[in-house]
Design an enzyme around this catalytic site. Structure first.
Site, PDB file in Angstrom:
ATOM      1  N   LYS A 163       0.827  -1.217   0.000  1.00  0.00           N
ATOM      2  CA  LYS A 163       0.000   0.000   0.000  1.00  0.00           C
ATOM      3  C   LYS A 163       0.855   1.258   0.000  1.00  0.00           C
ATOM      4  O   LYS A 163       0.626   2.186  -0.779  1.00  0.00           O
ATOM      5  CB  LYS A 163      -0.902   0.000   1.243  1.00  0.00           C
ATOM      6  CG  LYS A 163      -1.652   1.314   1.483  1.00  0.00           C
ATOM      7  CD  LYS A 163      -2.509   1.240   2.736  1.00  0.00           C
ATOM      8  CE  LYS A 163      -1.876   1.867   3.932  1.00  0.00           C
ATOM      9  NZ  LYS A 163      -2.105   3.329   4.035  1.00  0.00           N
ATOM     10  N   ASN A 164       1.865   1.295   0.878  1.00  0.00           N
ATOM     11  CA  ASN A 164       2.650   2.521   1.036  1.00  0.00           C
ATOM     12  C   ASN A 164       3.642   2.744  -0.099  1.00  0.00           C
ATOM     13  O   ASN A 164       4.288   3.784  -0.159  1.00  0.00           O
ATOM     14  CB  ASN A 164       3.377   2.517   2.380  1.00  0.00           C
ATOM     15  CG  ASN A 164       2.407   2.666   3.540  1.00  0.00           C
ATOM     16  OD1 ASN A 164       1.298   3.172   3.372  1.00  0.00           O
ATOM     17  ND2 ASN A 164       2.799   2.219   4.725  1.00  0.00           N
ATOM     18  N   CYS A 174      -6.488   7.975   9.062  1.00  0.00           N
ATOM     19  CA  CYS A 174      -6.645   7.445  10.425  1.00  0.00           C
ATOM     20  C   CYS A 174      -6.352   8.513  11.471  1.00  0.00           C
ATOM     21  O   CYS A 174      -5.419   9.300  11.311  1.00  0.00           O
ATOM     22  CB  CYS A 174      -5.690   6.269  10.649  1.00  0.00           C
ATOM     23  SG  CYS A 174      -6.217   4.739   9.868  1.00  0.00           S
ATOM     24  N   ARG A 192      -0.323  14.827  12.309  1.00  0.00           N
ATOM     25  CA  ARG A 192       0.789  14.539  11.401  1.00  0.00           C
ATOM     26  C   ARG A 192       0.970  15.787  10.545  1.00  0.00           C
ATOM     27  O   ARG A 192       0.476  15.872   9.422  1.00  0.00           O
ATOM     28  CB  ARG A 192       0.471  13.302  10.557  1.00  0.00           C
ATOM     29  CG  ARG A 192       0.427  12.036  11.397  1.00  0.00           C
ATOM     30  CD  ARG A 192       0.174  10.803  10.561  1.00  0.00           C
ATOM     31  NE  ARG A 192      -1.242  10.635  10.277  1.00  0.00           N
ATOM     32  CZ  ARG A 192      -1.724   9.626   9.561  1.00  0.00           C
ATOM     33  NH1 ARG A 192      -0.922   8.731   9.054  1.00  0.00           N
ATOM     34  NH2 ARG A 192      -3.012   9.506   9.345  1.00  0.00           N
ATOM     35  N   ILE A 210       1.951  18.847   8.148  1.00  0.00           N
ATOM     36  CA  ILE A 210       2.558  18.857   6.818  1.00  0.00           C
ATOM     37  C   ILE A 210       3.468  20.071   6.635  1.00  0.00           C
ATOM     38  O   ILE A 210       3.793  20.440   5.516  1.00  0.00           O
ATOM     39  CB  ILE A 210       1.481  18.805   5.712  1.00  0.00           C
ATOM     40  CG1 ILE A 210       0.500  19.972   5.848  1.00  0.00           C
ATOM     41  CG2 ILE A 210       0.748  17.472   5.734  1.00  0.00           C
ATOM     42  CD1 ILE A 210      -0.383  20.159   4.639  1.00  0.00           C
ATOM     43  N   ASP A 211       3.886  20.663   7.768  1.00  0.00           N
ATOM     44  CA  ASP A 211       4.729  21.858   7.645  1.00  0.00           C
ATOM     45  C   ASP A 211       6.049  21.564   6.938  1.00  0.00           C
ATOM     46  O   ASP A 211       6.586  22.417   6.228  1.00  0.00           O
ATOM     47  CB  ASP A 211       4.977  22.497   9.028  1.00  0.00           C
ATOM     48  CG  ASP A 211       5.498  21.509  10.059  1.00  0.00           C
ATOM     49  OD1 ASP A 211       5.323  20.292   9.856  1.00  0.00           O
ATOM     50  OD2 ASP A 211       6.076  21.953  11.066  1.00  0.00           O
ATOM     51  N   ASP A 225       3.798   1.047  12.186  1.00  0.00           N
ATOM     52  CA  ASP A 225       2.661   0.321  11.608  1.00  0.00           C
ATOM     53  C   ASP A 225       2.556  -1.123  12.087  1.00  0.00           C
ATOM     54  O   ASP A 225       1.608  -1.823  11.743  1.00  0.00           O
ATOM     55  CB  ASP A 225       2.748   0.345  10.072  1.00  0.00           C
ATOM     56  CG  ASP A 225       2.222   1.647   9.481  1.00  0.00           C
ATOM     57  OD1 ASP A 225       1.696   2.473  10.242  1.00  0.00           O
ATOM     58  OD2 ASP A 225       2.337   1.831   8.253  1.00  0.00           O
ATOM     59  N   ARG A 229      -8.602  -0.542   4.350  1.00  0.00           N
ATOM     60  CA  ARG A 229      -7.755   0.493   3.742  1.00  0.00           C
ATOM     61  C   ARG A 229      -6.347  -0.039   3.485  1.00  0.00           C
ATOM     62  O   ARG A 229      -5.640   0.478   2.621  1.00  0.00           O
ATOM     63  CB  ARG A 229      -7.661   1.729   4.643  1.00  0.00           C
ATOM     64  CG  ARG A 229      -8.918   2.601   4.641  1.00  0.00           C
ATOM     65  CD  ARG A 229      -8.671   3.904   5.383  1.00  0.00           C
ATOM     66  NE  ARG A 229      -7.403   4.469   4.971  1.00  0.00           N
ATOM     67  CZ  ARG A 229      -6.448   4.878   5.813  1.00  0.00           C
ATOM     68  NH1 ARG A 229      -6.621   4.774   7.110  1.00  0.00           N
ATOM     69  NH2 ARG A 229      -5.333   5.376   5.365  1.00  0.00           N
TER      70      ARG A 229
END
Length: 417
Positions: A22-23, A116, A121, A123-124, A305, A397
């Site tokens: 997936k990633n 999720c 998390r 995004i800067d 994960d 997902r």
């Protein structure tokens, strides 16, 4: 609402192959928009997140075809700069369209991402890096308005080895003017797969898998065929299924080098693992050993994960284990659900203390996120009685038919409405 119904107690045995990661597939699907070229991508897992990426590509004007695990994407007809808000809010990884779209059209409008709920998390790092490369980004009413007269290579030092930021910079740098260098880059195997896909299409990227990645900008990309690497987290989850049930499973199509960190902690727990590079045999012990300290870290450390799945395993260990979650600050939601099944877990901020119990008992549980849902499913395999796991859309997902994989290995599990 769909759920899993699991009758615990079966020892899992057999052989299984791991599908695409997936990633790895998500950033590669975003990358297909950069060159206005055709991409044939195979070994794609059938997941909700992949479906969302496909819907985004279609909304942007791309042609998307394909059957089974292969997708054919032609990004030449791309004609939109707005990434649909309802899709972005469903999946965090959609933020990597920023770098790809800035490279392709010089403009993109995208909302803040969802996914999720495992803690903030930010995004800067993404925004700072893209601004360094010449992007003007305005933040207003939950949307990001990004524009550039032309991206330029930059020397970027990341404050943290963020996977998403590393991917966004790579995507932005592929056709930027000059050379981009990412220092303190994330080193995950999925970033190597992204580099391999892009280099096949004519990009000039080197260093993926190390902490310094160099991208020399090119003007054009060509058509490309690429197969996605196997999913190391799915492999780790099946390893845990073998361990928690005292089972004996052969796992094929796994890149053993990618799961070395998981193997080390599994062996510490008493699990026997034999591997040859592309497959492994995993045999669970009669009783799980506790792990003195398990700390999640960026790759090649133990993956965040896999933290929830290991917590499920350690809940029946013969002693006390400690887990320190250093990557996300709200990633112990499964602890409360495991406690409903009889686990003895106390959480203190980012630290969990797990006192192993002799057995878990079936209960009605709710998946709060993707990996937590997998952990509850694993716990159900070994619990006495029947376990129900609700909200399995989270699990879907990241796992293609997890219940069917486990059924194949002898689990008593069904998916029900």
């Amino acid at each position: 609402m769909e759920k899993y119904i699991i009758n615990g107690g079966n020892r899992l045995t057999g052989e299984i192959s791991i599908l695409g990661a997936k990633n790895a597939v998500l950033p590669i699907l975003a990358a297909t928009v950069i060159g206005g070229n055709k991409s044939i991508i195979s070994n794609i897992p059938n997941l909700r997140d992949v479906e969302i990426m496909k819907e985004i590509l279609i909304a942007l004007g791309c042609s998307v075809d394909g059957t089974g695990s292969t997708m054919v994407i032609d990004s030449k007809p791309l004609n939109q700069i707005i990434v649909p808000e309802e899709l972005v809010r469903e999946m965090r990884s959609s933020i990597i369209f920023m770098g790809a779209m800035l490279a392709r059209t010089g403009e993109v409008i995208i909302s803040y991402p969802g996914g999720c709920e495992i803690g903030p998390r930010p995004i800067d790092l993404h925004l700072k890096a893209l601004r360094n490369m010449g992007a003007e980004i305005e933040e207003s009413h939950g949307h990001l308005y990004c524009k550039t007269e032309g991206l330029k290579g930059a020397d970027i030092q990341l404050d943290y080895p963020s996977v998403g930021a590393t991917e966004n910079i790579i995507l932005a740098g592929v056709t930027a003017e000059g050379t981009t260098i990412i220092r303190n880059a994330a080193r995950e195997p999925e970033i190597i797969d992204l580099q391999n896909y892009l280099n096949k299409s004519g990009a000039r990227i080197s260093g993926a898998g190390t902490s310094v990645i160099t991208i020399e900008g090119v003007k054009n990309l060509r058509d490309v065929t690429h197969s996605i690497i196997s999913d190391r987290i799915v492999a780790g989850t099946i390893m845990t299924a073998a361990a928690i049930t005292g089972g004996d499973i052969i796992i094929n199509n796994v890149i053993v080098d990618h799961v070395i960190g998981i193997i080390a902690k599994m062996k510490e727990a008493g699990v026997m693992i034999y591997s040859n590079g592309t497959s492994m045999k995993v045999t669970g012990p009669r009783r799980i050993n506790p792990i003195e300290m398990l700390q999640t870290l960026p790759y090649p450390g133990f993956p965040t994960d896999m933290q929830a799945q290991m917590m499920a395993l350690l809940s029946i260990a013969n002693g006390t284990s400690i887990i320190s979650e250093t990557v996300f600050e709200n990633r112990f939601k499964h602890a409360e659900e495991l406690t409903r099944m009889g686990a003895n877990i106390k959480t203190f901020g980012r630290v969990a203390v797990i006192n192993g119990v002799k057995e878990l008992t079936g209960a009605k549980t709710t998946a709060k996120d993707l990996r937590g849902g997998a952990a509850l499913t694993l716990a159900g395999l070994v619990a006495r009685g029947t376990t129900e796991v609700y909200n399995i859309h989270h699990i879907e997902r990241g796992y293609e038919d997890l219940h069917l994989m486990l059924q194949k290995l002898g689990a008593d599990i069904i998916k029900s409405n």
